[in-house]
Design an enzyme around this catalytic site. Structure first.
Site, PDB file in Angstrom:
ATOM      1  N   GLY A  59      80.271 108.370   1.518  1.00 28.47           N
ATOM      2  CA  GLY A  59      80.360 107.172   2.335  1.00 28.47           C
ATOM      3  C   GLY A  59      81.280 106.121   1.771  1.00 28.47           C
ATOM      4  O   GLY A  59      81.481 105.066   2.375  1.00 28.47           O
ATOM      5  N   HIS A 226      76.213  99.730   0.223  1.00 32.45           N
ATOM      6  CA  HIS A 226      75.195 100.631   0.777  1.00 32.45           C
ATOM      7  C   HIS A 226      74.363  99.900   1.821  1.00 32.45           C
ATOM      8  O   HIS A 226      73.176 100.166   1.982  1.00 32.45           O
ATOM      9  CB  HIS A 226      74.272 101.161  -0.328  1.00 32.45           C
ATOM     10  CG  HIS A 226      74.987 101.792  -1.465  1.00 32.45           C
ATOM     11  ND1 HIS A 226      75.169 101.158  -2.684  1.00 32.45           N
ATOM     12  CD2 HIS A 226      75.592 103.003  -1.565  1.00 32.45           C
ATOM     13  CE1 HIS A 226      75.848 101.963  -3.494  1.00 32.45           C
ATOM     14  NE2 HIS A 226      76.108 103.075  -2.844  1.00 32.45           N
ATOM     15  N   ASP A 423      98.885  91.766  28.636  1.00 27.21           N
ATOM     16  CA  ASP A 423      99.731  90.831  27.882  1.00 27.21           C
ATOM     17  C   ASP A 423     100.995  90.404  28.612  1.00 27.21           C
ATOM     18  O   ASP A 423     101.796  89.650  28.063  1.00 27.21           O
ATOM     19  CB  ASP A 423     100.112  91.446  26.534  1.00 27.21           C
ATOM     20  CG  ASP A 423     101.025  92.657  26.668  1.00 27.21           C
ATOM     21  OD1 ASP A 423     101.179  93.169  27.797  1.00 27.21           O
ATOM     22  OD2 ASP A 423     101.574  93.105  25.643  1.00 27.21           O
ATOM     23  N   ASP A 579     102.499  94.422  41.053  1.00 26.91           N
ATOM     24  CA  ASP A 579     102.915  94.636  39.673  1.00 26.91           C
ATOM     25  C   ASP A 579     103.080  93.277  38.984  1.00 26.91           C
ATOM     26  O   ASP A 579     103.794  92.398  39.490  1.00 26.91           O
ATOM     27  CB  ASP A 579     104.235  95.403  39.626  1.00 26.91           C
ATOM     28  CG  ASP A 579     104.727  95.558  38.204  1.00 26.91           C
ATOM     29  OD1 ASP A 579     104.097  96.314  37.449  1.00 26.91           O
ATOM     30  OD2 ASP A 579     105.727  94.900  37.853  1.00 26.91           O
ATOM     31  N   PRO A 580     102.455  93.078  37.827  1.00 29.73           N
ATOM     32  CA  PRO A 580     102.524  91.776  37.149  1.00 29.73           C
ATOM     33  C   PRO A 580     103.955  91.375  36.785  1.00 29.73           C
ATOM     34  O   PRO A 580     104.320  90.198  36.902  1.00 29.73           O
ATOM     35  CB  PRO A 580     101.676  91.988  35.892  1.00 29.73           C
ATOM     36  CG  PRO A 580     100.759  93.121  36.226  1.00 29.73           C
ATOM     37  CD  PRO A 580     101.538  94.010  37.124  1.00 29.73           C
TER      38      PRO A 580
END
EC number: 2.7.1.28
Length: 596
Positions: A59, A226, A423, A579-580
């Site tokens: 781990g 842990h 974006d 469409d952006p």
């Protein structure tokens, strides 16, 4: 709330053994003893050199198996997740790689199970004639000396530094067992580590209700590897505030309960290690590193900076800061080794796959005083021409276009969130704001507004610098081509502009993109506008054509970019989503032409 999901593995599968199988499958220089979970280097000749062995619970990868290799560990043994290996497993590592004449160093993290099991094996090995030294690593400063009187400090990311130093030191066939083991102890005595994390780790196969995860705006300082709890921080602090607090706990003599290592803030040399505890992205890890460097409380720069995932806690989204005081090695060591030796050991190359922090020649660190250099682009001269336009009118139209785009940004962002990556609006707004700022603050830009070539060239630069992604590239290529096609004009009029726009699109932009009308991109707005203007020389008609082209994207399936992976049904939801990019470009055209 839970951190992350895990893949579903086969019933009763030992995933620790499976990952070791994967490790040796990817590394032809190591071998595995499956029954004992021992990874070892068959090519290191421990009849001629000191054997270096380590291990502990799984781990924490790449610890320990990932550090088996040339100039590092000769063998590593793994227990179950967060559990010490058994004495039988550890003894298998000793018998596989140890030579009774040259001797063995065992490096163990300071946890009760590890110390007991490895210590018992060390004693058993001695009774069988092996010459064994144990180096225990404890570098944590989160728990104070009062609480640590009985068990000492926990072993954290500093373990990797002890491994690296001793791995290179034991590679010298003339090395002395006592002297090298003493070096390991001196290094450990001068290590301090403090960790911080946004949340705990989630363990594969363990029920989530067994883990106490943090709230959304909560972090922890000083947690263990842990899932041992640390101090809750709520709300999540600013990164600089957090780092300053971590440094205070690492080096300040005022915190007497945590003052484990003396540091002379003015004169001491030191090594800085930034550790990814498991779930921090590479981008953020280097952002954190830069903030750490900016907040260093020392007058001197670090002799070395190491950054990687060294000692992890599965997928915990945190990091830790480790400092190794080099000057104290000279002051407190037994003169067997000095700080230059330690630096040389850290710089020694290794083929161990877990050592991902690149080693560099010492001369690179010594010559690294100025990390920034001036750009060869900063003195680039502005392209100008003898063409003239009315500057005040052009500026008014340009500002109107940019403001119209900024007003449309929330709508564009909404559309792109539904059918893209969200974006597009922000990218276009970044470009618009950069141009508006230049119009206000850049005197050279203001002085050349009467020159269309100089103005377009400067706008292109601003777009390139402020807009990323595909749309930024398309705008930049188109504007660059437009500048080239206007340069040889003798005057600016409708005919000249129409021809230049047409060439910039068909002979410029279209050389670099396959996007055309019908592909659901900003070209669905751009091409109708330019082609109609070229054919009719009528601006009003061209704007109407651009508007119609933009509207048609509501029913089109994307052929390019991230949106091409979205099902057509998504576009048709809520009466159709345009469409952006096409919406953003039309906002610019509409604002510039004042056709509103």
């Amino acid at each position: 709330m839970p951190l992350a999901k895990h893949w579903k593995y086969n019933d009763k599968e030992d995933i620790v053994l499976t990952q070791l199988e994967g490790l040796v499958a990817s590394n032809p220089c190591i071998k595995l003893i499956p029954s004992e979970k021992v990874v070892f280097n068959p090519y290191s000749d421990t009849s001629k050199k000191i054997a270096l062995i380590s291990g502990g619970g799984a781990g924490h990868e790449p610890l320990h198996g990932g550090y088996v290799g040339e100039n590092l560990l000769d063998a590593a043994v793994s227990g179950h997740i967060f559990a010490s290996p058994s004495t039988k497993q550890i003894m298998a590592a000793i018998r596989t790689k140890s030579d009774k004449n040259k001797g063995t160093i065992i490096v163990v993290k300071n946890y009760t199970g590890d110390v007991l099991h490895f210590g018992l094996v060390a004693e058993k090995a001695k009774s069988e004639g092996y010459n064994v030294e144990v180096v225990t690593v404890g570098d944590d400063v989160a728990v104070g000396t009062k609480q640590n009187k009985m068990v000492g400090r926990r072993g954290l990311a500093g373990t990797a530094l002890v491994h690296k130093v001793l791995g290179a030191a034991t590679a010298d066939e003339k090395a002395d067992l006592k002297k090298v083991s003493e070096l390991g102890r001196v290094v450990n005595d001068n290590l301090v580590t403090m960790s911080a994390s946004l949340d705990r780790t989630s363990v594969p196969g363990k029920a989530e209700q067994d883990i106490e995860f943090n709230d959304d705006d909560e972090a922890e300082l000083g947690l263990g590897i842990h899932n041992e709890p640390g101090t809750k921080l709520k709300p999540i602090p600013n990164i600089d505030v957090l780092i300053k607090d971590m440094f205070h706990k690492l080096v300040s003599p005022e915190d007497k309960d945590r003052h484990y290592v003396d540091f002379d803030m003015k004169n001491d040399d030191y090594v800085l290690l930034i550790n990814n505890i498991g779930g921090t992205s590479s981008l953020e890890l280097y952002v954190i590193l830069e903030h750490v460097v900016k907040n260093l409380p020392f007058e001197k720069k670090p002799k070395r900076i190491l950054v990687s995932d060294f000692v992890t806690s599965l997928n915990a989204p945190g990091f830790s800061i480790t400092l190794l005081n080099l000057s104290n090695i000279d002051k407190k060591g037994k003169q067997f080794y000095n700080q230059e030796d330690v630096l040389q050991f850290l710089d020694t190359p290794t083929n161990a796959p877990g050592w991902k922090s690149k080693t560099y020649p010492a001369k690179c660190w010594e010559n690294n005083k100025d990390k920034h250099v001036k750009s060869p682009m900063q003195n680039e001269s502005l392209i100008t021409s003898k063409l003239k336009i009315e500057p005040k009118s052009f500026e008014a139209h340009l500002i109107a276009a940019l403001n119209n785009l900024l007003e449309a940004e929330p709508k564009i962002t909404h559309f792109d969130t539904l059918v893209g990556d969200g974006d597009c609006g922000e990218t276009l707004a970044a470009g618009a704001n950069a141009i508006l700022k230049a119009l206000k603050d850049d005197k050279s830009f203001q002085e050349h507004l009467s020159d269309p070539i100089a103005t377009l060239y400067r706008i292109t630069e601003l777009v390139e610098d402020s807009m990323g992604g595909t749309s930024g590239g398309i705008y930049s290529i188109f504007l660059t081509s437009l500048v080239q096609n206007l340069k040889n004009a003798s005057t600016i009029d409708t005919e000249t502009v129409a021809d230049a726009l047409h060439k910039a699109l068909h002979k410029g932009l279209f050389k670099y993109t396959k996007a055309r009308v019908g592909g659901r991109t900003l070209v669905d707005t751009l091409q109708p506008f330019i082609d109609n203007f070229y054919e009719t020389r009528d601006l009003s008609q061209a704007v109407e054509a651009a508007k119609n082209g933009c509207e048609k994207t509501k029913s089109l399936q994307a052929s390019f970019g991230r949106a091409s992976y979205v099902n057509k049904e998504q576009y048709e939801a809520e009466g159709g989503i345009p469409d952006p990019g096409a919406v953003g470009l039309f906002a610019l055209i509409e604002g510039f032409t004042n056709e509103r």
